[in-house]
Motif scaffolding. Structure first.
Motif, short mmCIF file in Angstrom:
data_model
loop_
_atom_site.label_atom_id
_atom_site.label_comp_id
_atom_site.label_asym_id
_atom_site.label_seq_id
_atom_site.Cartn_x
_atom_site.Cartn_y
_atom_site.Cartn_z
N LEU A 91 0.82 -1.21 0.00
CA LEU A 91 0.00 0.00 0.00
C LEU A 91 0.86 1.26 0.00
O LEU A 91 0.55 2.25 -0.69
CB LEU A 91 -0.92 0.00 1.21
CG LEU A 91 -2.08 -1.00 1.17
CD1 LEU A 91 -2.73 -1.12 2.54
CD2 LEU A 91 -3.12 -0.60 0.12
N ILE A 92 1.95 1.24 0.75
CA ILE A 92 2.85 2.40 0.79
C ILE A 92 3.43 2.67 -0.60
O ILE A 92 3.51 3.83 -1.05
CB ILE A 92 3.99 2.17 1.81
CG1 ILE A 92 3.43 2.26 3.24
CG2 ILE A 92 5.13 3.16 1.61
CD1 ILE A 92 4.42 1.87 4.31
N GLU A 93 3.84 1.63 -1.28
CA GLU A 93 4.39 1.80 -2.63
C GLU A 93 3.35 2.40 -3.58
O GLU A 93 3.66 3.28 -4.38
CB GLU A 93 4.90 0.46 -3.15
CG GLU A 93 6.14 -0.04 -2.42
CD GLU A 93 6.52 -1.46 -2.82
OE1 GLU A 93 5.75 -2.10 -3.58
OE2 GLU A 93 7.60 -1.91 -2.40
N GLU A 94 2.11 1.91 -3.48
CA GLU A 94 1.04 2.45 -4.33
C GLU A 94 0.78 3.92 -4.00
O GLU A 94 0.65 4.76 -4.89
CB GLU A 94 -0.23 1.63 -4.13
CG GLU A 94 -1.42 2.15 -4.93
CD GLU A 94 -2.67 1.34 -4.63
OE1 GLU A 94 -2.92 0.38 -5.38
OE2 GLU A 94 -3.38 1.66 -3.66
N GLU A 95 0.72 4.23 -2.72
CA GLU A 95 0.44 5.60 -2.30
C GLU A 95 1.58 6.55 -2.67
O GLU A 95 1.34 7.71 -3.04
CB GLU A 95 0.18 5.63 -0.79
CG GLU A 95 -1.13 4.95 -0.41
CD GLU A 95 -1.18 4.49 1.03
OE1 GLU A 95 -2.25 4.01 1.46
OE2 GLU A 95 -0.15 4.59 1.74
N THR A 96 2.81 6.07 -2.58
CA THR A 96 3.96 6.89 -2.95
C THR A 96 3.95 7.19 -4.44
O THR A 96 4.21 8.33 -4.88
CB THR A 96 5.27 6.18 -2.56
OG1 THR A 96 5.26 5.93 -1.16
CG2 THR A 96 6.47 7.02 -2.93
N GLU A 97 3.63 6.18 -5.23
CA GLU A 97 3.56 6.37 -6.69
C GLU A 97 2.50 7.40 -7.05
O GLU A 97 2.72 8.27 -7.92
CB GLU A 97 3.27 5.02 -7.37
CG GLU A 97 3.26 5.09 -8.88
CD GLU A 97 3.02 3.74 -9.51
OE1 GLU A 97 2.71 3.70 -10.73
OE2 GLU A 97 3.15 2.71 -8.81
N LEU A 98 1.34 7.34 -6.39
CA LEU A 98 0.28 8.31 -6.66
C LEU A 98 0.69 9.71 -6.24
O LEU A 98 0.40 10.70 -6.93
CB LEU A 98 -1.00 7.88 -5.92
CG LEU A 98 -1.71 6.64 -6.45
CD1 LEU A 98 -2.84 6.24 -5.50
CD2 LEU A 98 -2.26 6.90 -7.86
N ALA A 99 1.39 9.79 -5.09
CA ALA A 99 1.82 11.10 -4.62
C ALA A 99 2.84 11.74 -5.55
O ALA A 99 2.80 12.95 -5.82
CB ALA A 99 2.42 10.96 -3.22
#
Length: 295
Positions: free
Chosen positions: A281-289
């Motif tokens: 989830l962190i990787e997904e959220e970082t990519e979106l950010a």
């Protein structure tokens, strides 16, 4: 239940609750769906769990649920019957027709023991009809133990249980044909062999019995996602790389994927899965950010 969660955990045993605890402490919005049918409910105590040796299995779950809820995790009693969707958005349908959505899934639904058709086995399962020497061997040490064969694994069981008692009788039960090497091993270890079919435990005189139950992975909820179980000499299981399945966004932990896992191992697997899901989830959220940064 709310409408949407970061993670939906299906199964509220040691694996599911440990995963939910890890994720709740990581400040994730977590829902545990628990059917309330723990496999080890008939047992008087859970063993080899450091710091909780001999704890009643239902008491262990009660403590675990309280710990999850203390960090904001939610627990609902119900049976998840179907999971659908894809990575980033899953919908879980419950038996009562309600649905709930989550970004990731952790499936820790355990397994079902399919017991041999022998009179008295089902009624006495988990009491004086046993399967795991590391779970129950100490409690029946030095007693008269009858090992009733149903699969070739039963031969291996008899040799293991001999560690806890010298009074082992092996019933072939028309299921196993011992070869010469196995007969010599049994003779050397003082294990008595009885041929013929066993129809009822009432016909035998022992303090405890050992049977091999076929372990069927409780994975029907994953069928709609295209995740199928694989065969194992002891039953079926959900294949996984660590705890990650072949379906992106779906993890498994505990007996649903590892048929031999004990309670403490299932709890550890839940922690590993929870940490992996949080990182995903962190990787997904970082990519979106990063994508939202000004050019």
């Amino acid at each position: 239940m709310n409408d949407n969660y970061d993670v939906i955990v299906i199964g509220g045993g040691a694996a599911g609750l440990s995963g939910a605890l890890t994720l709740s402490r990581a400040r994730r919005k977590v829902l545990v769906i628990d059917a309330g049918r723990p496999r080890n409910a008939p047992a008087g105590g859970a063993h080899n769990y450091l710091g909780r040796e001999g704890v009643n299995p239902l008491e262990l779950l009660r403590i675990g649920r309280g710990e999850v809820e203390s960090y904001g995790g939610e627990i609902v009693q119900g049976e998840a019957v179907k999971a659908s969707g894809k990575n980033g958005g899953f919908t879980v349908e419950l038996a009562d027709g309600s649905t709930v959505d989550g970004r990731r899934l952790l499936v820790a639904t355990g397994l079902t023991d399919e017991l041999p058709d022998i009179g008295g086995v089902a009624e006495r399962w988990g009491k004086d009809v046993l399967h795991c020497p590391y779970c129950h061997g100490w409690e029946v040490r030095d007693q008269s133990i009858g090992v009733i064969a149903s699969t070739p694994i039963s031969v291996h069981q008899a040799l293991i249980w001999r560690q806890w008692s010298e009074r082992i009788t092996f019933y072939a039960n028309d299921s196993v044909e011992l070869d010469e090497t196995q007969r010599r091993q049994f003779a050397a270890r003082g294990i008595t062999v009885v041929e013929g079919r066993v129809r009822s435990l009432d016909d035998l005189n022992h303090d405890a019995f050992v049977v091999t139950a076929k372990a069927r992975s409780n994975a029907d909820v994953l069928t709609a996602l295209g995740l199928e179980v694989a065969d194992h000499p002891a039953g079926t299981y959900v294949p996984a790389d660590g705890e990650a399945t072949a379906i992106p966004g779906v993890w498994v932990a505990g007996n649903v994927t590892n048929l031999m896992e004990q309670v403490i191992g299932a709890a550890a697997a839940g922690v590993r899965a929870g940490a992996a899901i949080n990182m995903d989830l962190i990787e997904e959220e970082t990519e979106l950010a990063v994508a939202q940064l000004p050019a």
